[in-house]
Design a protein around this motif. Structure first.
Motif, PDB file in Angstrom:
ATOM      1  N   ALA A   1      -5.985 -22.965 -25.585  1.00 33.56           N
ATOM      2  CA  ALA A   1      -6.310 -24.259 -26.192  1.00 33.56           C
ATOM      3  C   ALA A   1      -7.399 -24.995 -25.407  1.00 33.56           C
ATOM      4  O   ALA A   1      -8.189 -25.739 -25.972  1.00 33.56           O
ATOM      5  N   ALA A   2      -7.428 -24.755 -24.089  1.00 26.83           N
ATOM      6  CA  ALA A   2      -8.439 -25.393 -23.241  1.00 26.83           C
ATOM      7  C   ALA A   2      -9.780 -24.666 -23.305  1.00 26.83           C
ATOM      8  O   ALA A   2     -10.752 -25.095 -22.688  1.00 26.83           O
ATOM      9  N   GLY A   3      -9.830 -23.547 -24.038  1.00 21.96           N
ATOM     10  CA  GLY A   3     -11.083 -22.858 -24.255  1.00 21.96           C
ATOM     11  C   GLY A   3     -11.415 -21.761 -23.256  1.00 21.96           C
ATOM     12  O   GLY A   3     -12.542 -21.282 -23.219  1.00 21.96           O
ATOM     13  N   PHE A   4     -10.455 -21.336 -22.457  1.00 17.50           N
ATOM     14  CA  PHE A   4     -10.711 -20.256 -21.506  1.00 17.50           C
ATOM     15  C   PHE A   4     -10.769 -18.924 -22.253  1.00 17.50           C
ATOM     16  O   PHE A   4      -9.830 -18.571 -22.965  1.00 17.50           O
ATOM     17  N   SER A   5     -11.851 -18.197 -22.084  1.00 15.27           N
ATOM     18  CA  SER A   5     -12.004 -16.934 -22.802  1.00 15.27           C
ATOM     19  C   SER A   5     -11.088 -15.837 -22.252  1.00 15.27           C
ATOM     20  O   SER A   5     -10.770 -14.890 -22.957  1.00 15.27           O
ATOM     21  N   HIS A   6     -10.677 -15.950 -21.019  1.00 12.36           N
ATOM     22  CA  HIS A   6      -9.803 -14.953 -20.401  1.00 12.36           C
ATOM     23  C   HIS A   6      -8.419 -15.556 -20.142  1.00 12.36           C
ATOM     24  O   HIS A   6      -7.846 -15.392 -19.062  1.00 12.36           O
ATOM     25  N   ALA A   7      -7.887 -16.232 -21.141  1.00 13.57           N
ATOM     26  CA  ALA A   7      -6.612 -16.942 -20.984  1.00 13.57           C
ATOM     27  C   ALA A   7      -5.488 -16.008 -20.547  1.00 13.57           C
ATOM     28  O   ALA A   7      -4.680 -16.366 -19.688  1.00 13.57           O
ATOM     29  N   ALA A   8      -5.436 -14.807 -21.114  1.00 10.96           N
ATOM     30  CA  ALA A   8      -4.359 -13.872 -20.768  1.00 10.96           C
ATOM     31  C   ALA A   8      -4.456 -13.448 -19.311  1.00 10.96           C
ATOM     32  O   ALA A   8      -3.446 -13.347 -18.615  1.00 10.96           O
ATOM     33  N   ASP A   9      -5.671 -13.207 -18.831  1.00  8.34           N
ATOM     34  CA  ASP A   9      -5.854 -12.796 -17.440  1.00  8.34           C
ATOM     35  C   ASP A   9      -5.468 -13.913 -16.474  1.00  8.34           C
ATOM     36  O   ASP A   9      -4.890 -13.659 -15.415  1.00  8.34           O
ATOM     37  N   ILE A  10      -5.796 -15.136 -16.826  1.00  8.34           N
ATOM     38  CA  ILE A  10      -5.456 -16.262 -15.955  1.00  8.34           C
ATOM     39  C   ILE A  10      -3.947 -16.455 -15.927  1.00  8.34           C
ATOM     40  O   ILE A  10      -3.356 -16.714 -14.877  1.00  8.34           O
TER      41      ILE A  10
ATOM     42  N   LEU B   1      -6.130 -27.524 -15.208  1.00  7.67           N
ATOM     43  CA  LEU B   1      -6.732 -26.453 -16.000  1.00  7.67           C
ATOM     44  C   LEU B   1      -6.221 -26.423 -17.435  1.00  7.67           C
ATOM     45  O   LEU B   1      -6.954 -26.049 -18.355  1.00  7.67           O
ATOM     46  N   THR B   2      -4.958 -26.778 -17.630  1.00  7.01           N
ATOM     47  CA  THR B   2      -4.361 -26.711 -18.962  1.00  7.01           C
ATOM     48  C   THR B   2      -4.414 -28.049 -19.698  1.00  7.01           C
ATOM     49  O   THR B   2      -3.917 -28.161 -20.814  1.00  7.01           O
ATOM     50  N   ASP B   3      -4.995 -29.049 -19.051  1.00  9.49           N
ATOM     51  CA  ASP B   3      -5.108 -30.384 -19.640  1.00  9.49           C
ATOM     52  C   ASP B   3      -3.731 -30.934 -20.021  1.00  9.49           C
ATOM     53  O   ASP B   3      -3.524 -31.447 -21.126  1.00  9.49           O
ATOM     54  N   THR B   4      -2.782 -30.762 -19.098  1.00  6.56           N
ATOM     55  CA  THR B   4      -1.429 -31.285 -19.275  1.00  6.56           C
ATOM     56  C   THR B   4      -1.069 -32.073 -18.020  1.00  6.56           C
ATOM     57  O   THR B   4      -1.878 -32.198 -17.101  1.00  6.56           O
ATOM     58  N   SER B   5       0.139 -32.571 -17.961  1.00  5.91           N
ATOM     59  CA  SER B   5       0.599 -33.278 -16.769  1.00  5.91           C
ATOM     60  C   SER B   5       1.335 -32.313 -15.842  1.00  5.91           C
ATOM     61  O   SER B   5       1.767 -31.232 -16.271  1.00  5.91           O
ATOM     62  N   VAL B   6       1.498 -32.719 -14.609  1.00  2.00           N
ATOM     63  CA  VAL B   6       2.274 -31.921 -13.657  1.00  2.00           C
ATOM     64  C   VAL B   6       3.702 -31.790 -14.166  1.00  2.00           C
ATOM     65  O   VAL B   6       4.317 -30.730 -14.044  1.00  2.00           O
ATOM     66  N   ASP B   7       4.219 -32.858 -14.774  1.00  2.00           N
ATOM     67  CA  ASP B   7       5.577 -32.795 -15.329  1.00  2.00           C
ATOM     68  C   ASP B   7       5.679 -31.737 -16.425  1.00  2.00           C
ATOM     69  O   ASP B   7       6.694 -31.039 -16.527  1.00  2.00           O
ATOM     70  N   ASP B   8       4.641 -31.595 -17.246  1.00  2.00           N
ATOM     71  CA  ASP B   8       4.636 -30.554 -18.285  1.00  2.00           C
ATOM     72  C   ASP B   8       4.683 -29.160 -17.666  1.00  2.00           C
ATOM     73  O   ASP B   8       5.407 -28.282 -18.129  1.00  2.00           O
ATOM     74  N   VAL B   9       3.886 -28.966 -16.617  1.00  2.00           N
ATOM     75  CA  VAL B   9       3.852 -27.668 -15.935  1.00  2.00           C
ATOM     76  C   VAL B   9       5.217 -27.367 -15.329  1.00  2.00           C
ATOM     77  O   VAL B   9       5.756 -26.263 -15.486  1.00  2.00           O
ATOM     78  N   LEU B  10       5.788 -28.354 -14.641  1.00  2.00           N
ATOM     79  CA  LEU B  10       7.087 -28.145 -14.004  1.00  2.00           C
ATOM     80  C   LEU B  10       8.197 -27.944 -15.032  1.00  2.00           C
ATOM     81  O   LEU B  10       9.123 -27.167 -14.808  1.00  2.00           O
ATOM     82  N   ALA B  11       8.097 -28.611 -16.178  1.00  6.60           N
ATOM     83  CA  ALA B  11       9.089 -28.411 -17.244  1.00  6.60           C
ATOM     84  C   ALA B  11       9.017 -26.989 -17.787  1.00  6.60           C
ATOM     85  O   ALA B  11      10.049 -26.349 -18.018  1.00  6.60           O
ATOM     86  N   ALA B  12       7.800 -26.477 -17.986  1.00  4.98           N
ATOM     87  CA  ALA B  12       7.638 -25.100 -18.468  1.00  4.98           C
ATOM     88  C   ALA B  12       8.142 -24.108 -17.428  1.00  4.98           C
ATOM     89  O   ALA B  12       8.792 -23.114 -17.767  1.00  4.98           O
ATOM     90  N   HIS B  13       7.863 -24.383 -16.164  1.00  2.85           N
ATOM     91  CA  HIS B  13       8.332 -23.528 -15.071  1.00  2.85           C
ATOM     92  C   HIS B  13       9.860 -23.542 -15.003  1.00  2.85           C
ATOM     93  O   HIS B  13      10.496 -22.481 -14.898  1.00  2.85           O
ATOM     94  N   THR B  14      10.464 -24.708 -15.098  1.00  3.49           N
ATOM     95  CA  THR B  14      11.922 -24.836 -15.047  1.00  3.49           C
ATOM     96  C   THR B  14      12.578 -24.135 -16.233  1.00  3.49           C
ATOM     97  O   THR B  14      13.600 -23.462 -16.079  1.00  3.49           O
ATOM     98  N   ALA B  15      11.992 -24.271 -17.413  1.00  4.57           N
ATOM     99  CA  ALA B  15      12.524 -23.581 -18.597  1.00  4.57           C
ATOM    100  C   ALA B  15      12.445 -22.069 -18.417  1.00  4.57           C
ATOM    101  O   ALA B  15      13.356 -21.334 -18.819  1.00  4.57           O
TER     102      ALA B  15
END
Length: 114
Positions: free
Chosen positions: A37-46, A70-84
């Motif tokens: 969604a952020a437009g990275f062409s190598h999203a899978a590799d990242i 990098l993902t244009d989200t909040s740290v809380d969003d990243v940590l929520a995805a990690h926790t899930a």
């Protein structure tokens, strides 16, 4: 070209597991969607760079902030995805340790669906 020193499968190689390149996890899927969604062409590799190693090594503050930027989200969003992802992994481990729970889990999912 021969590898000098420990190979990728050796424990001395910084706990790297070659299966991480192909192992699908909820966190990896979340990262892929956000990077794409952020437009990275190598999203899978990242996404491979961070998941599923997050399950074994966690995410430090710098990684969480970097992923949020990098993902244009909040740290809380990243940590929520990690926790899930960790919760899903815990569930996978329980089913692996107690395969009989898979039948119970499927039955509970069926009941919850009605």
């Amino acid at each position: 070209m021969p590898i000098i020193g420990p190979g990728y499968d050796d424990p001395e190689y910084d706990d790297y597991d070659p299966a991480w390149k192909t192992q699908e996890t909820p966190f990896r899927q979340w990262l892929y969607m956000r990077f794409a969604a952020a437009g990275f062409s190598h999203a899978a590799d990242i996404a491979v760079s961070y998941a599923p190693s997050n399950r074994y090594h966690g995410l430090d503050d710098l990684e969480a902030v970097t992923l949020a930027m990098l993902t244009d989200t909040s740290v809380d969003d990243v940590l929520a995805a990690h926790t899930a992802d960790l919760a899903a992994w815990k569930h996978e481990q329980q089913l692996h340790d107690h395969p009989d729970l898979a039948v119970l889990d499927a039955d509970l999912n069926r009941i919850a669906g009605h």
